[in-house]
Design a protein around this motif. Sequence first.
Motif, PDB file in Angstrom:
ATOM      1  N   PHE A   1      13.756  -3.304  -7.508  1.00 45.66           N
ATOM      2  CA  PHE A   1      14.055  -2.369  -6.423  1.00 45.66           C
ATOM      3  C   PHE A   1      14.695  -3.109  -5.244  1.00 45.66           C
ATOM      4  CE2 PHE A   1      10.498   0.908  -7.536  1.00 45.66           C
ATOM      5  CZ  PHE A   1      11.191   1.236  -8.692  1.00 45.66           C
ATOM      6  N   ALA A   2      14.171  -4.306  -4.949  1.00 41.98           N
ATOM      7  CA  ALA A   2      14.726  -5.083  -3.842  1.00 41.98           C
ATOM      8  C   ALA A   2      16.138  -5.554  -4.162  1.00 41.98           C
ATOM      9  CB  ALA A   2      13.817  -6.286  -3.540  1.00 41.98           C
ATOM     10  N   ALA A   3      16.376  -5.972  -5.417  1.00 41.43           N
ATOM     11  CA  ALA A   3      17.705  -6.430  -5.811  1.00 41.43           C
ATOM     12  C   ALA A   3      18.732  -5.302  -5.710  1.00 41.43           C
ATOM     13  CB  ALA A   3      17.664  -6.981  -7.233  1.00 41.43           C
ATOM     14  N   LEU A   4      18.292  -4.084  -6.040  1.00 43.21           N
ATOM     15  CA  LEU A   4      19.179  -2.923  -5.937  1.00 43.21           C
ATOM     16  C   LEU A   4      19.281  -2.405  -4.510  1.00 43.21           C
ATOM     17  CD1 LEU A   4      18.051  -0.943  -9.114  1.00 43.21           C
ATOM     18  CD2 LEU A   4      20.239  -2.126  -8.791  1.00 43.21           C
ATOM     19  N   GLY A   5      18.391  -2.884  -3.652  1.00 42.32           N
ATOM     20  CA  GLY A   5      18.403  -2.427  -2.271  1.00 42.32           C
ATOM     21  C   GLY A   5      18.069  -0.957  -2.131  1.00 42.32           C
ATOM     22  N   LEU A   6      17.218  -0.445  -3.016  1.00 42.65           N
ATOM     23  CA  LEU A   6      16.892   0.974  -2.966  1.00 42.65           C
ATOM     24  C   LEU A   6      16.283   1.340  -1.610  1.00 42.65           C
ATOM     25  CD1 LEU A   6      15.318   1.764  -6.468  1.00 42.65           C
ATOM     26  CD2 LEU A   6      17.707   1.914  -5.738  1.00 42.65           C
ATOM     27  N   ARG A   7      16.745   2.408  -1.047  1.00 46.80           N
ATOM     28  CA  ARG A   7      16.208   2.905   0.221  1.00 46.80           C
ATOM     29  C   ARG A   7      15.163   3.972  -0.111  1.00 46.80           C
ATOM     30  NH1 ARG A   7      21.755   4.871   2.174  1.00 46.80           N
ATOM     31  NH2 ARG A   7      20.526   6.018   3.719  1.00 46.80           N
ATOM     32  N   ILE A   8      13.942   3.525  -0.351  1.00 47.16           N
ATOM     33  CA  ILE A   8      12.893   4.435  -0.789  1.00 47.16           C
ATOM     34  C   ILE A   8      12.218   5.082   0.421  1.00 47.16           C
ATOM     35  CG2 ILE A   8      10.693   4.627  -2.010  1.00 47.16           C
ATOM     36  CD1 ILE A   8      11.579   2.361  -3.812  1.00 47.16           C
ATOM     37  N   ASP A   9      12.248   6.408   0.429  1.00 46.13           N
ATOM     38  CA  ASP A   9      11.594   7.196   1.474  1.00 46.13           C
ATOM     39  C   ASP A   9      10.412   7.918   0.830  1.00 46.13           C
ATOM     40  OD1 ASP A   9      10.867   8.799   3.590  1.00 46.13           O
ATOM     41  OD2 ASP A   9      12.578  10.172   3.403  1.00 46.13           O
ATOM     42  N   LEU A  10       9.219   7.380   1.036  1.00 44.06           N
ATOM     43  CA  LEU A  10       8.008   7.925   0.441  1.00 44.06           C
ATOM     44  C   LEU A  10       7.195   8.663   1.502  1.00 44.06           C
ATOM     45  CD1 LEU A  10       5.733   8.229  -1.665  1.00 44.06           C
ATOM     46  CD2 LEU A  10       5.055   5.865  -1.134  1.00 44.06           C
ATOM     47  N   ARG A  11       6.891   9.920   1.209  1.00 46.81           N
ATOM     48  CA  ARG A  11       6.080  10.709   2.130  1.00 46.81           C
ATOM     49  C   ARG A  11       4.968  11.424   1.356  1.00 46.81           C
ATOM     50  NH1 ARG A  11      10.740  13.636   5.909  1.00 46.81           N
ATOM     51  NH2 ARG A  11      12.195  11.860   5.909  1.00 46.81           N
ATOM     52  N   GLY A  12       3.812  11.515   1.983  1.00 45.89           N
ATOM     53  CA  GLY A  12       2.691  12.222   1.381  1.00 45.89           C
ATOM     54  C   GLY A  12       1.853  11.378   0.441  1.00 45.89           C
ATOM     55  N   ALA A  13       2.041  10.056   0.455  1.00 45.98           N
ATOM     56  CA  ALA A  13       1.297   9.192  -0.465  1.00 45.98           C
ATOM     57  C   ALA A  13      -0.214   9.348  -0.295  1.00 45.98           C
ATOM     58  CB  ALA A  13       1.700   7.728  -0.262  1.00 45.98           C
ATOM     59  N   GLU A  14      -0.636   9.753   0.899  1.00 47.95           N
ATOM     60  CA  GLU A  14      -2.073   9.895   1.146  1.00 47.95           C
ATOM     61  C   GLU A  14      -2.706  10.986   0.278  1.00 47.95           C
ATOM     62  OE1 GLU A  14       0.059  12.669   3.989  1.00 47.95           O
ATOM     63  OE2 GLU A  14       0.316  10.608   3.304  1.00 47.95           O
ATOM     64  N   HIS A  15      -1.887  11.833  -0.338  1.00 46.08           N
ATOM     65  CA  HIS A  15      -2.429  12.890  -1.192  1.00 46.08           C
ATOM     66  C   HIS A  15      -2.869  12.374  -2.567  1.00 46.08           C
ATOM     67  CE1 HIS A  15      -1.523  15.933   1.693  1.00 46.08           C
ATOM     68  NE2 HIS A  15      -0.233  15.797   1.607  1.00 46.08           N
ATOM     69  N   LEU A  16      -2.452  11.162  -2.930  1.00 46.88           N
ATOM     70  CA  LEU A  16      -2.924  10.581  -4.186  1.00 46.88           C
ATOM     71  C   LEU A  16      -4.236   9.862  -3.905  1.00 46.88           C
ATOM     72  CD1 LEU A  16      -2.340  10.032  -7.188  1.00 46.88           C
ATOM     73  CD2 LEU A  16      -1.235   7.890  -6.490  1.00 46.88           C
ATOM     74  N   PRO A  17      -5.337  10.318  -4.490  1.00 44.37           N
ATOM     75  CA  PRO A  17      -6.640   9.728  -4.160  1.00 44.37           C
ATOM     76  C   PRO A  17      -6.725   8.251  -4.541  1.00 44.37           C
ATOM     77  CG  PRO A  17      -6.818  11.236  -6.034  1.00 44.37           C
ATOM     78  CD  PRO A  17      -5.444  11.408  -5.480  1.00 44.37           C
ATOM     79  N   THR A  18      -7.413   7.485  -3.723  1.00 44.72           N
ATOM     80  CA  THR A  18      -7.582   6.057  -3.993  1.00 44.72           C
ATOM     81  C   THR A  18      -8.752   5.795  -4.934  1.00 44.72           C
ATOM     82  OG1 THR A  18      -8.931   5.838  -2.001  1.00 44.72           O
ATOM     83  CG2 THR A  18      -6.577   5.363  -1.795  1.00 44.72           C
ATOM     84  N   GLN A  19      -9.563   6.812  -5.184  1.00 49.53           N
ATOM     85  CA  GLN A  19     -10.696   6.671  -6.097  1.00 49.53           C
ATOM     86  C   GLN A  19     -10.832   7.946  -6.918  1.00 49.53           C
ATOM     87  OE1 GLN A  19     -14.191   5.797  -3.772  1.00 49.53           O
ATOM     88  NE2 GLN A  19     -13.641   3.647  -3.472  1.00 49.53           N
ATOM     89  N   GLY A  20     -11.393   7.802  -8.108  1.00 45.41           N
ATOM     90  CA  GLY A  20     -11.656   8.965  -8.942  1.00 45.41           C
ATOM     91  C   GLY A  20     -10.434   9.404  -9.731  1.00 45.41           C
ATOM     92  N   GLY A  21     -10.674  10.268 -10.699  1.00 46.72           N
ATOM     93  CA  GLY A  21      -9.610  10.720 -11.570  1.00 46.72           C
ATOM     94  C   GLY A  21      -8.679  11.715 -10.907  1.00 46.72           C
ATOM     95  N   ALA A  22      -7.460  11.784 -11.428  1.00 48.79           N
ATOM     96  CA  ALA A  22      -6.466  12.740 -10.950  1.00 48.79           C
ATOM     97  C   ALA A  22      -5.393  12.859 -12.021  1.00 48.79           C
ATOM     98  CB  ALA A  22      -5.849  12.297  -9.627  1.00 48.79           C
ATOM     99  N   VAL A  23      -4.704  13.981 -12.012  1.00 53.30           N
ATOM    100  CA  VAL A  23      -3.538  14.175 -12.875  1.00 53.30           C
ATOM    101  C   VAL A  23      -2.323  14.360 -11.972  1.00 53.30           C
ATOM    102  CG1 VAL A  23      -2.414  15.643 -14.584  1.00 53.30           C
ATOM    103  CG2 VAL A  23      -4.868  15.198 -14.756  1.00 53.30           C
ATOM    104  N   VAL A  24      -1.345  13.493 -12.115  1.00 49.91           N
ATOM    105  CA  VAL A  24      -0.099  13.598 -11.355  1.00 49.91           C
ATOM    106  C   VAL A  24       0.913  14.353 -12.205  1.00 49.91           C
ATOM    107  CG1 VAL A  24       1.855  12.336 -10.379  1.00 49.91           C
ATOM    108  CG2 VAL A  24      -0.475  11.498 -10.023  1.00 49.91           C
TER     109      VAL A  24
END
Length: 255
Positions: free
Chosen positions: A18-41
């Motif tokens: 990603f760094a080599a390609l210089g991707l400009r990643i704009d990530l929003r809402g990451a807090e909605h993915l739980p840091t513990q426990g199961g989930a289906v994305v």
Amino acid sequence: MSRDRTYRAVIRGLRVVFAALGLRIDLRGAEHLPTQGGAVVAANHTGYLDFALVGYVGAERGRHVRFLAKSGIFENRISGWAMRAMGHVPVDRVQGAGALRQATRLAAAGEVVGVFSEGTISRSWLVKPLAPGVAAMAIAAGVPLVPMVTFGGHRLLTVDRMGDLRRRTPVSIRVGAPLHPAPGEDAHALTLRLHDRLDELVEETIEEYPRTGHDGAWWLPARWGGSAPRLEDAARLDADGLARMAARRRRKALS
């Protein structure tokens, strides 16, 4: 666990790419993915980098996403070893029930499971009809269903074209608030609700995506001034592609 060590090594490699390609990643809402426990994305599917982008979000939250992926990927000596080493789940198109059961057990045991419930890449870049298995999995495992949308990765590599490997391509990722089944809600109803939320996220993502001067671009949906096929035309292209694949399999079986 060895599969987590492998996963961490792959994520480090992806960050270098990603760094080599210089991707400009704009990530929003990451807090909605739980840091513990199961989930289906449940993510949309526009290109071959979608696995890496969804996995990137997981890594940002300290999670390893175990994907359901086509069994053919596991048949390759290199990619198959990596997929198995990272704990991903092979899906046979004809007999997919076993993969869904395995993925449900993973989610119930506290893992994050990633699914592209459109089944195949959307040539229109919009959300196709969804298979109900992803909603059924979340209901059976008793875990939240997290909608996620990526846009821009298909410009680098997607179906029918190599794309553009120029540096600094913008890539947008939006994670929506988890969906929880309402009392008595079945997989069909939850799937419709998921589709509506993914549609909304796609709308929001493309509205905010940098696209000045790109009228007629192949990577933009028609409704935003791009030249991508409309949903109904894309469905015909999908059917033609499946027919060609079936014909190749028949010829291979006869040879």
